[in-house]
Design an enzyme around this catalytic site. Structure first.
Site, short mmCIF file in Angstrom:
data_model
loop_
_atom_site.label_atom_id
_atom_site.label_comp_id
_atom_site.label_asym_id
_atom_site.label_seq_id
_atom_site.Cartn_x
_atom_site.Cartn_y
_atom_site.Cartn_z
N ALA A 1 0.72 -1.25 -0.06
CA ALA A 1 0.00 -0.07 -0.18
C ALA A 1 0.69 1.20 -0.16
O ALA A 1 0.50 2.29 0.53
CB ALA A 1 -0.96 -0.14 1.36
N ARG B 1 -1.45 9.94 -9.58
CA ARG B 1 -2.49 10.34 -10.91
C ARG B 1 -3.80 10.41 -10.16
O ARG B 1 -4.82 10.85 -10.78
CB ARG B 1 -2.57 9.25 -11.50
CG ARG B 1 -1.37 9.10 -12.71
CD ARG B 1 -1.33 8.04 -13.60
NE ARG B 1 -0.92 6.79 -13.14
CZ ARG B 1 -0.64 5.71 -13.76
NH1 ARG B 1 -1.25 5.51 -14.83
NH2 ARG B 1 -0.13 4.54 -12.98
N THR C 1 8.42 -3.83 -6.53
CA THR C 1 7.64 -4.69 -5.74
C THR C 1 8.36 -5.76 -4.72
O THR C 1 7.79 -5.90 -3.65
CB THR C 1 6.72 -5.57 -6.65
OG1 THR C 1 7.39 -6.16 -7.90
CG2 THR C 1 5.52 -4.52 -7.66
N ASP D 1 -4.62 -1.47 -4.29
CA ASP D 1 -5.47 -0.63 -5.04
C ASP D 1 -6.05 -1.69 -6.00
O ASP D 1 -6.51 -1.26 -7.14
CB ASP D 1 -4.41 0.14 -5.79
CG ASP D 1 -3.52 -0.39 -6.79
OD1 ASP D 1 -3.34 -1.70 -6.57
OD2 ASP D 1 -2.62 0.24 -7.24
N GLY E 1 2.57 -8.14 -18.58
CA GLY E 1 3.45 -9.25 -18.76
C GLY E 1 2.57 -10.64 -19.17
O GLY E 1 1.63 -10.60 -18.52
N GLU F 1 7.91 -9.60 -20.10
CA GLU F 1 7.24 -8.20 -20.02
C GLU F 1 6.87 -8.16 -21.49
O GLU F 1 7.50 -8.35 -22.56
CB GLU F 1 8.39 -7.31 -19.46
CG GLU F 1 8.42 -7.30 -18.02
CD GLU F 1 6.99 -7.24 -17.18
OE1 GLU F 1 6.22 -6.18 -17.50
OE2 GLU F 1 7.01 -7.79 -16.06
N ASN G 1 -0.18 -11.51 -16.56
CA ASN G 1 0.16 -11.32 -15.11
C ASN G 1 -0.74 -10.13 -14.22
O ASN G 1 -0.62 -9.08 -14.68
CB ASN G 1 1.67 -11.01 -14.67
CG ASN G 1 2.05 -10.91 -13.41
OD1 ASN G 1 1.42 -11.61 -12.62
ND2 ASN G 1 2.92 -10.06 -12.98
N ARG H 1 -51.20 27.86 20.11
CA ARG H 1 -51.41 28.70 19.40
C ARG H 1 -52.31 30.01 19.66
O ARG H 1 -53.25 30.12 20.59
CB ARG H 1 -51.92 28.08 18.00
CG ARG H 1 -53.37 27.55 18.01
CD ARG H 1 -53.63 26.98 16.97
NE ARG H 1 -55.16 26.42 17.05
CZ ARG H 1 -55.44 25.16 16.59
NH1 ARG H 1 -54.64 24.34 16.27
NH2 ARG H 1 -56.87 25.03 16.65
#
Length: 454
Positions: free
Chosen positions: A11, A17, A83, A107, A143, A157, A172, A426
């Site tokens: 994370a 972006r 990673t 994500d 990949g 890749e 992948n 009232r």
């Protein structure tokens, strides 16, 4: 003895972006942070330990995770070099020892527990690394998973793939399961001899093959491994989640959705059998709807418990702390908050009921409000059973109305009303003969004079 599993949830991405001050993984799908979706999936797949590797907003990220898993371990990836480097940020968690390791991405909030369980099953069957793949509509940029006789040979890749390899549509997804016994030995061999100088988790496949270990791939549906990098992708994932939830409501839970695409659910919405939901209804977090209830169009509901056979809306807003007991009704353009309606009580039109308790079978007339806030504190209104509250009544809390009492239309109630009493608060009506005509003539003359000047 139960098989142990450590899930490492990555994370630490910057999420630039997203154009957000918040960490990307804290953005919500169905009202729940993406990272919490992933942790929930890991837990349902049998993970007894969760390790979160965070970067930006690290304290906020782990705080979100610990709402569900107080025992979650936390590691901060100060510098980001790929990673495999991120996974090894949780080295201390790996060194404790476990049977299975799942590497997940915070994500990808739609990952299913069933898919993770299949990856673990592959490890149990003797696989040392199980890679989760998928088949996108357009595999370009992904990949490719190169297989032979059921074994995964390599992850190639896209930029390095031959034309024949580019024709492969099995790609992948990034999610991986590793043998807990062998993971560190594999991860420690991953180098950074590449253009970016980063440590790639995908290199684990070729290292394992070189060591004579078993490597396999399983297939996930494309939607469940969809990643989120920007607001458009977040909206797409939300749309997928909602579509799946609507389908489950109709097929598995016996719920009628008149216009499914217009209904929005939360991650924790609970629906009983034979519930009917009309178009343009929004469920926020914390809503339970009992059997046979009807939610009419354009209603917005958050933090409410709706009992069986209740009618809500149209155009109703139920806020946190609302409890509607069996057979009660909240009608059009009504709002409730921290309020309980007893069995068969009715709140039909244009009313606000906050910090209140309404007894069974009581009728609340149109335009009634509980004046519950004095500018500093909230105060409570209690209305007994079988009471009648006339239209356009203001109940100035704290105040109570007893069982069977009747409150006259247009009243401002500032004192308790005893059971069975009639309360009228009232001014007495006064008629001035001819005064209405005089006022009308005066107004017309003023209007005519204004027109002349213009």
């Amino acid at each position: 003895m139960a098989r142990r599993c450590l899930s490492i949830v990555l994370a630490a991405g910057e999420g630039t972006r997203m154009k957000s001050a918040r960490a990307k993984v804290l953005h919500e799908v169905a009202g729940l942070a993406m990272v919490r979706h992933v942790v929930a999936a890991a837990a349902k797949a049998g993970s007894d330990r969760i390790a979160v590797v965070s970067g930006k907003d690290s304290e906020a990220v782990i705080a979100a995770v610990r709402k569900d898993r107080q025992d979650a371990e936390h590691f901060v990836q100060e510098e980001r070099f790929g990673t495999a480097h991120a996974v090894l940020a949780a080295r201390a968690a790996i060194e404790v020892g476990t049977d299975d390791i799942l590497v997940l991405f915070a994500d990808t909030p739609l990952i299913r527990p069933e898919t993770l369980a299949r990856a673990r099953a592959s490890l149990i069957a003797g696989t040392d690394i199980c890679v989760i793949g998928f088949r996108p509509e357009n595999p370009s940029g992904y990949g490719r998973l190169l297989e032979r006789d059921g074994e995964l040979l390599a992850i190639r890749e896209d930029k390095d793939a031959s034309e024949a390899e580019k024709a492969i549509d099995f790609c992948n997804a990034g999610v991986m399961a590793l043998s807990g016994e062998k993971a560190l030995a594999i991860l420690d061999q991953i180098g950074n001899d590449n253009a970016k100088g980063e440590y790639y988790l995908t290199d684990a496949v070729e290292i394992a093959r070189r060591e004579g270990l078993k490597v396999r791939a399983i297939e996930a549906e494309a939607f469940e491994v969809a990643g989120v990098n920007n607001r458009a992708e977040l909206a797409a994932v939300e749309a997928t989640w909602q579509s799946l939830r609507r389908r489950r409501a109709m097929i598995e839970e016996g719920v009628t959705l008149i216009d499914p695409a217009s209904v929005t659910f939360s991650h924790d919405t609970v629906l009983g059998r034979d519930v009917v939901i009309e178009p343009n209804v929004v469920f926020g977090p914390g809503v339970t709807v009992g059997e046979g209830a009807v939610i009419h169009a354009f209603s917005h509901i958050v933090g409410a418990k709706i009992s069986p056979e209740v009618s809500v809306g149209p155009f109703a807003r139920l806020r946190e702390g609302t409890v509607l007991e069996e057979g009660s009704k909240v009608g059009n353009f009504c709002e409730t908050k921290n309020a309980r309606l007893g069995e068969d009580a009715k709140l039909n039109h244009l009313s606000y009921i906050g910090d209140a308790e309404i007894g069974a079978r009581t009728n609340v007339g149109a335009g009634t409000i509980t004046c519950n806030y004095d500018g500093a504190l909230k105060h409570r209104t209690v209305i007994g059973a079988d009471a009648f509250i006339g239209s356009d009544t203001a109940l100035v809390a704290p105040v109570s109305v007893g069982d069977g009492a009747y409150v006259g239309t247009g009243s401002v109630i500032t004192e308790d009303v005893p059971a069975g009493a009639l309360a009228i608060a009232r001014e007495r009506q006064v008629n001035k003969d001819g005064r209405g005509t005089a006022i009308a003539e005066r107004n017309r003359a003023a209007k005519a004079q204004k027109a002349i000047k213009a």
